[in-house]
Design an enzyme around this catalytic site. Structure first.
Site, PDB file in Angstrom:
ATOM      1  N   HIS A  27      -9.691   1.007  -0.708  1.00 19.13           N
ATOM      2  CA  HIS A  27      -9.591   1.662   0.582  1.00 19.13           C
ATOM      3  C   HIS A  27     -10.980   1.575   1.232  1.00 19.13           C
ATOM      4  O   HIS A  27     -11.984   1.956   0.611  1.00 19.13           O
ATOM      5  CB  HIS A  27      -9.222   3.133   0.427  1.00 19.13           C
ATOM      6  CG  HIS A  27      -7.779   3.396   0.083  1.00 19.13           C
ATOM      7  ND1 HIS A  27      -7.149   2.804  -0.966  1.00 19.13           N
ATOM      8  CD2 HIS A  27      -6.862   4.212   0.673  1.00 19.13           C
ATOM      9  CE1 HIS A  27      -5.889   3.243  -1.019  1.00 19.13           C
ATOM     10  NE2 HIS A  27      -5.692   4.107  -0.041  1.00 19.13           N
ATOM     11  N   HIS A  44       1.085   4.806  -2.507  1.00 18.46           N
ATOM     12  CA  HIS A  44       0.640   5.589  -3.670  1.00 18.46           C
ATOM     13  C   HIS A  44       1.889   6.251  -4.241  1.00 18.46           C
ATOM     14  O   HIS A  44       2.538   7.023  -3.526  1.00 18.46           O
ATOM     15  CB  HIS A  44      -0.373   6.659  -3.254  1.00 18.46           C
ATOM     16  CG  HIS A  44      -1.578   6.086  -2.580  1.00 18.46           C
ATOM     17  ND1 HIS A  44      -2.768   5.864  -3.253  1.00 18.46           N
ATOM     18  CD2 HIS A  44      -1.783   5.658  -1.309  1.00 18.46           C
ATOM     19  CE1 HIS A  44      -3.644   5.344  -2.399  1.00 18.46           C
ATOM     20  NE2 HIS A  44      -3.073   5.208  -1.220  1.00 18.46           N
ATOM     21  N   HIS A  81       0.853  -1.192   0.000  1.00 18.29           N
ATOM     22  CA  HIS A  81       0.000   0.000   0.000  1.00 18.29           C
ATOM     23  C   HIS A  81       0.888   1.240   0.000  1.00 18.29           C
ATOM     24  O   HIS A  81       1.281   1.733   1.050  1.00 18.29           O
ATOM     25  CB  HIS A  81      -0.921  -0.045   1.228  1.00 18.29           C
ATOM     26  CG  HIS A  81      -1.936   1.062   1.293  1.00 18.29           C
ATOM     27  ND1 HIS A  81      -3.048   1.013   2.106  1.00 18.29           N
ATOM     28  CD2 HIS A  81      -2.009   2.269   0.667  1.00 18.29           C
ATOM     29  CE1 HIS A  81      -3.747   2.119   1.976  1.00 18.29           C
ATOM     30  NE2 HIS A  81      -3.129   2.917   1.110  1.00 18.29           N
ATOM     31  N   ASP A 135       1.780   4.052   2.700  1.00 15.64           N
ATOM     32  CA  ASP A 135       0.695   4.865   2.131  1.00 15.64           C
ATOM     33  C   ASP A 135       1.260   6.007   1.268  1.00 15.64           C
ATOM     34  O   ASP A 135       1.313   5.879   0.045  1.00 15.64           O
ATOM     35  CB  ASP A 135      -0.227   5.382   3.236  1.00 15.64           C
ATOM     36  CG  ASP A 135      -1.635   5.705   2.778  1.00 15.64           C
ATOM     37  OD1 ASP A 135      -1.950   5.457   1.602  1.00 15.64           O
ATOM     38  OD2 ASP A 135      -2.433   6.205   3.599  1.00 15.64           O
ATOM     39  N   ASP A 136       1.631   7.125   1.896  1.00 14.37           N
ATOM     40  CA  ASP A 136       2.164   8.288   1.167  1.00 14.37           C
ATOM     41  C   ASP A 136       3.403   8.773   1.924  1.00 14.37           C
ATOM     42  O   ASP A 136       3.343   9.764   2.673  1.00 14.37           O
ATOM     43  CB  ASP A 136       1.101   9.395   1.114  1.00 14.37           C
ATOM     44  CG  ASP A 136      -0.139   8.930   0.388  1.00 14.37           C
ATOM     45  OD1 ASP A 136      -0.111   8.843  -0.848  1.00 14.37           O
ATOM     46  OD2 ASP A 136      -1.132   8.600   1.068  1.00 14.37           O
ATOM     47  N   GLU A 177     -11.062   3.553   6.475  1.00 14.91           N
ATOM     48  CA  GLU A 177     -10.004   4.476   6.918  1.00 14.91           C
ATOM     49  C   GLU A 177     -10.709   5.585   7.711  1.00 14.91           C
ATOM     50  O   GLU A 177     -10.521   5.727   8.912  1.00 14.91           O
ATOM     51  CB  GLU A 177      -9.246   5.030   5.704  1.00 14.91           C
ATOM     52  CG  GLU A 177      -8.112   5.999   6.055  1.00 14.91           C
ATOM     53  CD  GLU A 177      -7.433   6.604   4.822  1.00 14.91           C
ATOM     54  OE1 GLU A 177      -8.038   6.599   3.722  1.00 14.91           O
ATOM     55  OE2 GLU A 177      -6.301   7.126   4.978  1.00 14.91           O
TER      56      GLU A 177
HETATM   57  N1  ADE Z   1      -4.808   8.671  -1.841  1.00 15.94           N
HETATM   58  C1  ADE Z   1      -3.545   8.664  -1.420  1.00 15.94           C
HETATM   59  N2  ADE Z   1      -3.482   8.286  -0.145  1.00 15.94           N
HETATM   60  C2  ADE Z   1      -4.751   8.014   0.257  1.00 15.94           C
HETATM   61  C3  ADE Z   1      -5.344   7.572   1.460  1.00 15.94           C
HETATM   62  N3  ADE Z   1      -4.627   7.307   2.551  1.00 15.94           N
HETATM   63  N4  ADE Z   1      -6.672   7.428   1.496  1.00 15.94           N
HETATM   64  C4  ADE Z   1      -7.404   7.684   0.433  1.00 15.94           C
HETATM   65  N5  ADE Z   1      -6.901   8.096  -0.735  1.00 15.94           N
HETATM   66  C5  ADE Z   1      -5.582   8.259  -0.822  1.00 15.94           C
HETATM   67 ZN    ZN Z   2      -3.812   4.773   0.639  1.00 17.61          ZN
END
Ligand code: ADE
Ligand code: ZN
Length: 339
Positions: free
Chosen positions: A197, A19, A17, A278-279, A200
């Site tokens: 997703h 992005h 996971h 994630d990011d 969350e």
């Molecule tokens: N796009 C990038 N990161 C995300 C996240 N944590 N939740 C939803 N969309 C995303």
């Molecule tokens: Zn994500």
């Protein structure tokens, strides 16, 4: 470095996971903006980092989509993914399944081919450079329409054999999974695996919808499933992989403090949880930082950490033999531990 750091880095792991647009570091943002002559609303790297204080998912998404505007050329996408693979290799990642958001780029006139060809060339290079396998997950933006998602799937047509799965991301609340049931069914008809997703920020019902309406192979995040005991039993009984992202949860206020993270509770409930970044450029850490954060905050044992890494392979979209080989590598690694 502590012995726990060494242990975490040396442990073979998959990242499921991430992005790729979320791996855009502020320094790269400036470099791409300069070479593409794109204006950005920040004067310095420090100013960019200072803007990364988010109260919720939407605060982050607004900045994340603005940052993605600097990505213009095939070279940009190649360089972005290469920087991620190089960094992930240092963290002991041997397999990565990277998500990308083609609609973010297509809606500002960047061709799907530019995005995917840049990512694919980086994937090929990472295999040679690091022996790292990787694959692509094409995510639909859930704040856009079903028709837009179908258009993205159509644009991906010539490359469907080089995409492993379809995902669903962006603003969760108000955009339930069932909105995308038909386009997910179409993607499954093309032989693609499915992730979404869910849970969350959205309620447990969205996780149920991802399971029963979209027929996903994995749930991304899934934190709020913990509010529903029947759902937890279902996820555990099915061996459904959850791709949990601890530093993301902290930065997006899904949890109040890292010490509150439910990762060990999830393990104790028999959920197949994994740890992911994630990011990473926005949330303050790559995958090993995420392992380290929960290991410290929740006092995880080496055995628990190894279970998280095992789950990352069991839940990966890899052939059975490759999964078995990765699991055997973890067994050998654990056999060599002295404590
Ligand atoms: N796009 C990038 N990161 C995300 C996240 N944590 N939740 C939803 N969309 C995303
Ligand atoms: Zn994500």
């Amino acid at each position: 470095m502590s012995s726990m750091d060494d242990f975490i880095i040396g442990l073979p792991k998959a990242e499921l996971h991430i992005h790729i647009e979320g791996s855009l570091e502020p320094e790269q943002m400036f470099a791409f903006a300069a070479r593409n002559e794109v204006a950005i609303p920040y004067a310095s790297v420090e100013e960019v980092r200072a803007a990364y204080a988010f109260g919720n998912l939407q605060d982050f998404l607004d900045i994340y989509y603005a940052g993605a505007q600097v990505l213009q050329t095939r070279q940009d996408f190649h360089d972005l993914a290469t920087a991620y693979f190089d960094r992930a290799a240092q963290d002991g990642v041997v397999h990565a399944e990277i998500m990308f958001d083609p609609q973010t780029h297509m809606e500002r006139g960047i061709a799907f081919a530019v995005v995917i060809e840049g990512l694919l060339s980086a994937i090929a290079q990472a295999q040679g450079r690091h022996g790292m396998s990787s694959s692509l997950i094409l995510c639909f933006l859930r704040h856009l329409s079903e028709a837009d998602a179908f258009a993205a799937l159509e644009a991906a047509g010539p490359w469907l054999d080089r995409i492993s799965a379809i995902g669903l991301d962006s603003s969760e609340v108000g955009h339930p999974p069932e909105k995308f049931a038909r386009v997910f069914a179409a993607a499954a008809g093309h032989g693609l695996r499915l992730v979404a997703h869910a849970g969350e920020e959205g309620p447990p019902d969205y996780v149920w919808q991802a399971l029963d309406g979209l027929h996903v192979d994995r749930i991304d995040h899934g934190n709020r499933a913990l509010e529903d005991d029947t759902l937890v039993s279902r996820l555990a009984a099915e061996g459904m992989t959850l791709t949990v992202c601890p530093l993301s949860n902290l930065k997006l206020c899904v949890i109040d403090a890292i010490g509150d993270h439910p990762i060990d509770r999830m393990l104790d409930l028999g959920l197949r949880v994994t740890v992911n970044s994630d990011d990473p450029a926005y949330f303050g850490g790559y995958v090993a930082d995420n392992y380290r954060a929960v290991a410290e905050a929740r006092k995880l044992s080496k055995a628990q950490i190894a279970t998280l890494a095992r789950n990352s392979f069991t839940g990966a979209f890899l052939p059975e033999e490759a999964i078995a080989a990765h699991l055997a590598r973890i067994d050998a690694y654990m056999a060599g531990q002295t404590d």
